[in-house]
Design an enzyme around this catalytic site. Structure first.
Site, PDB file in Angstrom:
ATOM      1  N   LYS A 170       7.619  22.732  11.652  1.00  0.00           N
ATOM      2  CA  LYS A 170       7.470  22.034  10.581  1.00  0.00           C
ATOM      3  C   LYS A 170       7.986  21.516   9.512  1.00  0.00           C
ATOM      4  O   LYS A 170       8.779  21.792   9.000  1.00  0.00           O
ATOM      5  CB  LYS A 170       5.858  23.329   9.538  1.00  0.00           C
ATOM      6  CG  LYS A 170       5.613  22.297   8.546  1.00  0.00           C
ATOM      7  CD  LYS A 170       4.540  24.025   7.779  1.00  0.00           C
ATOM      8  CE  LYS A 170       4.341  24.548   6.407  1.00  0.00           C
ATOM      9  NZ  LYS A 170       3.199  25.251   6.308  1.00  0.00           N
ATOM     10  N   ASP A 211       4.584  27.032  11.815  1.00  0.00           N
ATOM     11  CA  ASP A 211       5.975  27.110  11.345  1.00  0.00           C
ATOM     12  C   ASP A 211       6.460  28.076  11.656  1.00  0.00           C
ATOM     13  O   ASP A 211       6.104  29.173  12.326  1.00  0.00           O
ATOM     14  CB  ASP A 211       6.001  26.870  10.063  1.00  0.00           C
ATOM     15  CG  ASP A 211       5.534  27.699   8.804  1.00  0.00           C
ATOM     16  OD1 ASP A 211       5.675  28.676   8.882  1.00  0.00           O
ATOM     17  OD2 ASP A 211       4.469  27.151   7.771  1.00  0.00           O
TER      18      ASP A 211
HETATM   19  C1  R5P Z   1       4.017  27.761   3.420  1.00  0.00           C
HETATM   20  O1  R5P Z   1       6.010  27.790   4.158  1.00  0.00           O
HETATM   21  C2  R5P Z   1       2.901  28.746   3.646  1.00  0.00           C
HETATM   22  O2  R5P Z   1       3.609  29.978   4.790  1.00  0.00           O
HETATM   23  C3  R5P Z   1       1.876  27.773   4.159  1.00  0.00           C
HETATM   24  O3  R5P Z   1       2.012  27.055   5.307  1.00  0.00           O
HETATM   25  C4  R5P Z   1       1.860  27.044   3.390  1.00  0.00           C
HETATM   26  O4  R5P Z   1       1.887  27.899   1.952  1.00  0.00           O
HETATM   27  C5  R5P Z   1       0.598  26.099   3.537  1.00  0.00           C
HETATM   28  O5  R5P Z   1      -0.186  25.710   2.184  1.00  0.00           O
HETATM   29  P1  R5P Z   1      -0.862  24.777   2.698  1.00  0.00           P
HETATM   30  O6  R5P Z   1      -2.635  25.124   3.509  1.00  0.00           O
HETATM   31  O7  R5P Z   1      -0.843  23.790   1.435  1.00  0.00           O
HETATM   32  O8  R5P Z   1      -0.465  23.801   4.150  1.00  0.00           O
END
Ligand code: R5P
Length: 297
Positions: free
Chosen positions: A193, A170
């Site tokens: 994202k 993202d």
């Molecule tokens: C959110 O923007 C963070 O940078 C991570 O991409 C996120 O916390 C990942 O979470 P999950 O593994 O639940 O998709």
């Protein structure tokens, strides 16, 4: 000077102290029969600069409270200064009121940390999305370090990547993708994202094409694994040869690692900011380096 680790970071504090050629300071931490926590500092810290290391990770409320007890006690014991290393800083993702009436947890936690007299704070790859700088949240001196160069070095030693491409899943991951790409001397891109819920995300690629490339996907946190799995789907559909994954904080909710391997990842690596089965990289050298730079006495 003293290096003291709270319950979540005892092993990390021992490694940091070893890097500095000393032993870590000791605490006694236990529970009273009614569930309340007891903490005792077993060191003479009078006049000494103290580095406290306490990741606020898997049981954040408990570990945050222990942090408050520890630093408040240390400050009563007359140290030179108390500089805190909070390698994983929980609650940073709730940095906005997404729905009316929600707690601004990031702000509340920061206020609590300051309230016990923390003189300076270091975090590692703290989630900074809408809040872009730690100095926007803390009134005390604050610094956000990155473990990404250490992770990229590990992948370079062990991953045998051919024509590597670094991808951040993202926009926020641009900072980590850039650092890792610099270290691997290659190019990078980030995806777009949209979060649909706590476990579901929608991801779209931008310019980069992973066809016939070995890919390293980097992120700050892997929690449910949903973000990484969606990124892997796109990269394999583009024709990626092999995909490795690196994150600083392997929170790894139940089943996350299985999901990521099932989606085709070859290697998944994280650091010991959150001890886990994939914490192959230690952030101890990063913390020790800062302590040396601070010139603790
Ligand atoms: C959110 O923007 C963070 O940078 C991570 O991409 C996120 O916390 C990942 O979470 P999950 O593994 O639940 O998709």
């Amino acid at each position: 000077m003293k290096v003291i680790g709270g319950s979540s970071s005892e092993a990390l504090a021992t490694k940091v102290a070893r890097e500095l050629g000393m032993e870590s300071g000791k605490l006694e931490v236990k529970r009273f029969p009614d569930g309340e926590k007891y903490l005792r500092v077993l060191e003479d810290v009078k006049g000494e600069d103290v580095a406290v290391i306490q990741s606020i990770n898997r049981t954040p409320d408990e570990l945050l409270f222990e942090y408050l007890l520890l630093v408040d006690t240390l400050k009563d014991l007359g140290p030179g200064s108390v500089v805190s290393f909070i390698p994983y800083f929980a609650y940073a993702r709730q940095d906005e009121r997404f729905n009316p009436g929600e707690a601004l947890s990031f702000k509340t936690v920061s206020k609590l940390i300051e309230s016990v007299g923390t003189d300076e704070i270091y975090t590692i790859d703290m989630h900074q999305h809408r809040v872009l700088k730690s100095t926007d949240v803390f009134k005390i001196p604050s610094h956000n370090l990155s473990a990404m160069p250490l992770l990229a070095d590990f992948i370079q030693r062990t991953g045998n990547l051919q024509k590597p491409l670094v991808i951040g899943p993202d926009a926020e991951a641009e900072q980590w993708a850039r650092l890792a790409a610099e270290r691997l001397d290659t190019d990078y891109d980030v995806f777009e994202k949209k979060r649909l819920g706590s476990e579901n995300v929608q991801i779209r690629p931008r310019k980069a094409n992973a066809k016939d490339r070995d890919v390293l996907v980097v992120d700050d946190i892997i929690s449910t694994g949903g973000t990484i799995v969606e990124a892997l789907k796109i990269l394999f559909s583009q024709g990626a040869r092999k995909i490795d994954v690196a994150c600083t904080h392997p929170i790894l909710a139940v089943g996350a690692l299985d999901k990521i391997y099932e989606a085709g990842a070859k290697n998944v690596v994280g650091t010991d900011t959150v001890p886990s089965p994939i914490s192959f990289v230690s952030v101890a050298p990063l913390i020790a380096e800062q302590i040396r730079k601070e010139g603790f006495r």
